[in-house]
Scaffold this motif. Structure first.
Motif, PDB file in Angstrom:
ATOM      1  N   THR A  28     -10.444  10.704   6.458  1.00 29.28           N
ATOM      2  CA  THR A  28     -10.317  11.393   5.182  1.00 29.28           C
ATOM      3  C   THR A  28     -10.580  10.410   4.049  1.00 29.28           C
ATOM      4  O   THR A  28     -10.627   9.193   4.256  1.00 29.28           O
ATOM      5  N   THR A  29     -10.735  10.953   2.856  1.00 28.94           N
ATOM      6  CA  THR A  29     -10.990  10.074   1.715  1.00 28.94           C
ATOM      7  C   THR A  29      -9.844   9.098   1.501  1.00 28.94           C
ATOM      8  O   THR A  29     -10.051   7.893   1.280  1.00 28.94           O
ATOM      9  N   SER A  30      -8.623   9.603   1.614  1.00 27.70           N
ATOM     10  CA  SER A  30      -7.473   8.710   1.419  1.00 27.70           C
ATOM     11  C   SER A  30      -7.419   7.668   2.534  1.00 27.70           C
ATOM     12  O   SER A  30      -7.049   6.511   2.303  1.00 27.70           O
TER      13      SER A  30
ATOM     14  N   GLN B  36       1.611   7.750  -4.176  1.00 26.18           N
ATOM     15  CA  GLN B  36       1.479   8.097  -5.580  1.00 26.18           C
ATOM     16  C   GLN B  36       1.601   9.596  -5.809  1.00 26.18           C
ATOM     17  O   GLN B  36       1.970  10.042  -6.890  1.00 26.18           O
TER      18      GLN B  36
ATOM     19  N   ASP C  11       0.831  -1.199   0.000  1.00 24.57           N
ATOM     20  CA  ASP C  11       0.000   0.000   0.000  1.00 24.57           C
ATOM     21  C   ASP C  11       0.871   1.256   0.000  1.00 24.57           C
ATOM     22  O   ASP C  11       0.591   2.224  -0.712  1.00 24.57           O
TER      23      ASP C  11
ATOM     24  N   SER D 183      -0.169   4.749  -1.442  1.00 21.70           N
ATOM     25  CA  SER D 183      -0.139   5.922  -0.573  1.00 21.70           C
ATOM     26  C   SER D 183       0.843   6.974  -1.059  1.00 21.70           C
ATOM     27  O   SER D 183       0.695   8.147  -0.766  1.00 21.70           O
TER      28      SER D 183
ATOM     29  N   GLU E  16      -9.931   4.994   1.738  1.00 17.65           N
ATOM     30  CA  GLU E  16      -9.446   4.115   0.664  1.00 17.65           C
ATOM     31  C   GLU E  16      -8.377   3.159   1.181  1.00 17.65           C
ATOM     32  O   GLU E  16      -8.360   1.974   0.831  1.00 17.65           O
ATOM     33  N   SER E  17      -7.487   3.681   2.020  1.00 17.51           N
ATOM     34  CA  SER E  17      -6.428   2.821   2.570  1.00 17.51           C
ATOM     35  C   SER E  17      -7.042   1.716   3.421  1.00 17.51           C
ATOM     36  O   SER E  17      -6.648   0.554   3.325  1.00 17.51           O
TER      37      SER E  17
END
Lengths: 264, 479
Positions: B440-442, A249, A242, A247, B445-446
């Motif tokens: 958060t959005t990230s 990117q 990940d 993460s 997603e994680s």
């Protein structure tokens, strides 16, 4: 900006990420085959870790806790009342013990190079070694008794008091007793040792059944442990993937790589 | 006719494929040896052929692995009474060859007298595995036994020799079931004689690795877990949340940071919401670590947690909320002092500054900490603190651990010695849910990628277990 924030310039952050990416690929190449890439990454990791540990021990332990206080006030051994000061116990005594250990090491090196000599220096290490081993064993045994054995026995004993409690507690207690006894019976007199003949004949079928249950319980416990270890290691792998592929990117690393692949 | 595609490692004696660069059992470097020469000598040598001698630059072979590793002896699993007198412990007669094991006749470097040359020094004993190297990655450190037994001489009797026959047999089975890496000796070398039950099929595990990796990457790429998908909920997380939520402002929490970057990928997921919660509550943290990499790992994660904490938490001065006690060497022997007098145990912080005037340390001079927080990737770290620190200061413990540690310390939760347990990524996600944090959005997603990856990995594992079980059943039914 807090003291916790990194003071490294961004270029160093990206460089660290790039190095981590490359060496992660080296390690993962073990899936294909064992090679010098894998070993190089492993040895570098070990070497860097050892070097970091040496620096940390000096900067975080030896200098601030030992040498700096001794150099600042080396002769404060006794207070005005003639009593030993802390400086003596936490400064000079550890230094002396450390020097005795060093003496043994120096003697070892001397004998390796000269080939002979009386090993009297190495006997000096007996005192600090005895101190280390004795204190470690004493603390470990005492801690195990008061921190694990007694509380766990106490907890097991409390199970016997659950007759008046909720049925679920009683069931838990009975299962604990049954499985613990079965596992111990299997380990003690199961197929591993085969000395079940020592028991009276009428008891053997019951004990065999109990040991059979204990054996299955051990298998189940091993399965649970394996499942949790698997989940743990997969989490580590997912976190690495990940980090590498998702993460980061938005980081400069991926922009550089994309620019490199895209040719511009 | 003997196949020529394996040879015994001169370090540990285990058979290795001819093309192996490193020994699959002990990791010794094998390319320094003349493989062709060794292969030739694996066949019954002709009388006119010269006896193989290891090159000078090759790793020093042990005089006889069976001396230092008794389970390598072919008669290890035989009752004492069935052994010839000359092969009892202390005898210098070489061991007879055994099926499936390198014999001294085939591999002369395993013979005790193979290095006997007039001018050469006597062969050095094999390294004792008292110190197994760092994480098992490097060769074991060679302990000089003469430092402790300067006058010792002559053959020594292993304590294993006194064990009963059945125990020795079990030990031998335990130590003899190392599966080879990359190749299948049973397939490459039928003479070796590994049975079908001794690793056949395991050589294909590279395919399993590849399948697992591919499944994970696909899962991460197409993270398709539903937003409400949650991993299994383990007991102890809500109790941990309650214990921390009930802390008063300025309560002192003694933190044992017992993981380093090698486990941070998993441990950070579980530890981050707990640290965020503590910062939100305004607790004062005294962080120590007995791992060299621990202090730096703690500093990084606390910095991340501060960015996720509320503005109220951020408005507090960092010096009020955090004392970095740094690296605490000494192992178990240093912990009782930490339990009795933490002020003396942590005189300076990571920067070498005296911490006696810090609020957290002043509070600990008179009272026990309000909470012990253990962030550990190994069960031993949790047990040490329960036994050495909690038994002296009676503070409640909340443990944040790797998922692998969970089964080993679950009894401490049942006995009440640990009031709350957050284990693995599942515990971290559940704790985050209890905090009602808006990710958060990230972050979402994680989290979804982690859940999806775990699910796919479990599917692959179940598939492998099912196929392996079926294959095992099919092989068992073969005549």
């Amino acid at each position: 900006m807090t003291p916790l924030d990194s003071t490294l310039p961004p270029i160093w952050e990206n460089l660290g990420l790039l190095i981590g990416f490359v060496f992660s690929l080296f390690i993962l190449s073990f899936v294909i085959r064992d090679s010098w890439l894998v070993r190089a990454a492993q040895y570098l990791l070990v070497g860097v870790t050892l070097a970091y540990t040496v620096v940390l021990v000096w900067s975080n332990v030896l200098w601030p806790r030992l040498f700096l206080p001794l150099l600042t006030n080396p002769l404060a051994l006794f207070d005005s009342g003639g009593q030993p000061t802390d400086q003596l116990w936490v400064g000079w005594l550890p230094l002396a013990a450390g020097l005795l250990l060093w003496a043994a090491g120096i003697d070892h090196l001397r004998q390796r190079f000269t080939g002979s000599g009386q090993p009297w220096l190495r006997h000096l290490a007996a005192f600090p070694l005895a101190l280390l081993v004795g204190v470690g064993l004493g603390a470990g045994v005492a801690g195990a008794i008061q921190g694990t054995l007694l509380p766990q026995f106490w907890r097991a004993g409390q199970m016997g008091e659950s007759l008046a409690g909720a049925p679920s507690l009683l069931l838990t207690g009975l299962l604990t007793l049954l499985i613990t006894g079965g596992a111990l019976l299997h380990l003690h007199s199961g197929q591993a040792t085969g000395d079940r003949q020592r028991f009276p004949a009428p008891l053997r079928p019951v004990l065999s059944g109990w040991a059979w249950l204990g054996q299955r319980a051990l298998w189940l416990a091993a399965g649970v442990i394996f499942a949790r270890v698997f989940a743990s290691r997969i989490t580590l792998l997912i976190a690495r993937l990940d980090t590498l592929f998702f993460s980061q990117q938005a980081s400069d690393l991926w922009r550089w790589l994309l620019a490199l692949v895209g040719g511009g | 006719m003997t196949s020529t595609s394996t040879f015994g490692c001169p370090h540990c004696g285990k058979p290795n494929p001819l093309a192996a660069t490193f020994c699959g059992a002990c990791g010794a470097y094998l390319l320094g040896l003349d493989a062709a020469e060794m292969t030739r000598k694996s066949n019954p040598p002709a009388d006119d052929e010269p006896v193989f001698q290891p090159r000078n630059d090759a790793p020093t072979p042990p005089s006889d692995p069976a001396q230092t590793q008794p389970w390598l002896r072919p008669d290890f699993d035989q009752p004492e009474s069935e052994r010839p007198d000359s092969e009892r412990p202390g005898s210098e007669r070489p061991n007879p060859p055994e099926r499936g094991r390198p014999s001294p006749d085939d591999q002369p470097w395993l013979r005790a007298d193979s290095d006997a040359q007039p001018t050469d020094p006597p062969p050095r004993p094999a390294p004792q595995r008292l110190v197994g190297g760092l994480q098992g990655l490097i060769e074991p450190i060679e302990i000089d036994q003469s430092l402790f037994r300067p006058e010792s001489a002559g053959p020594t009797r292993s304590a294993l020799d006194d064990l009963p026959y059945e125990t020795r047999r079990e030990l031998r089975q335990l130590f003899a079931t190392d599966v080879p890496i990359l190749e299948d000796p049973a397939q490459e070398n039928p003479e070796v004689g590994l049975s079908a039950g001794q690793g056949r099929g395991l050589w294909r595990r590279n395919w399993i690795y590849g399948l697992l990796l591919a499944a994970l990457l696909l899962g991460l790429w197409f993270a398709n877990a539903t937003p409400d998908s949650r991993p299994h909920s383990w007991p102890g997380v809500s109790a941990a949340y309650s214990a921390i939520d009930s802390l008063s402002a300025d309560a002192v929490v003694l933190v044992n940071w017992a993981y380093d970057p090698s486990n941070a990928g998993e441990m950070d997921l579980a530890a981050l919401p707990v640290i965020e919660h503590l910062l939100e509550k305004g607790a004062r943290l005294l962080v120590v670590s007995q791992l060299p990499g621990g202090p730096a790992t703690a500093r990084r994660l606390i910095a991340v947690a501060r960015t996720g904490a509320s503005q109220a938490a951020l408005s507090r001065q960092l010096g009020d909320t955090l004392v970095e006690g740094g690296y605490l060497p000494g192992g178990v022997a240093s912990l009782p002092l930490l339990g009795q007098a933490p002020v003396q145990s942590v005189p300076v912080d990571m920067q070498g500054r005296a911490v006696g005037n810090r609020a957290a340390i002043r509070a600990l001079a008179t009272d026990s900490p309000a909470l012990l927080l253990i962030l550990a990737a190994r069960s031993e770290e949790v047990q040490r603190w329960i036994e050495q620190v909690q038994s002296l200061d009676d503070a409640p413990i909340v443990a944040v651990t790797s998922a692998a540690v969970d089964p080993a310390i679950r009894p401490y939760v049942d006995s009440g010695q640990i009031v709350g347990l957050v284990s693995g990524y599942a515990g971290g996600i559940e704790y985050q849910t209890l905090m009602a944090d808006v990710l958060t959005t990230s972050g979402q997603e994680s989290q979804r990628r982690h859940i999806t990856g775990q699910n796919w990995a479990l599917v692959v594992l179940l598939l492998v277990v099912a196929v392996g079980s079926l294959a095992g059943l099919a092989e068992r039914r073969e005549p």
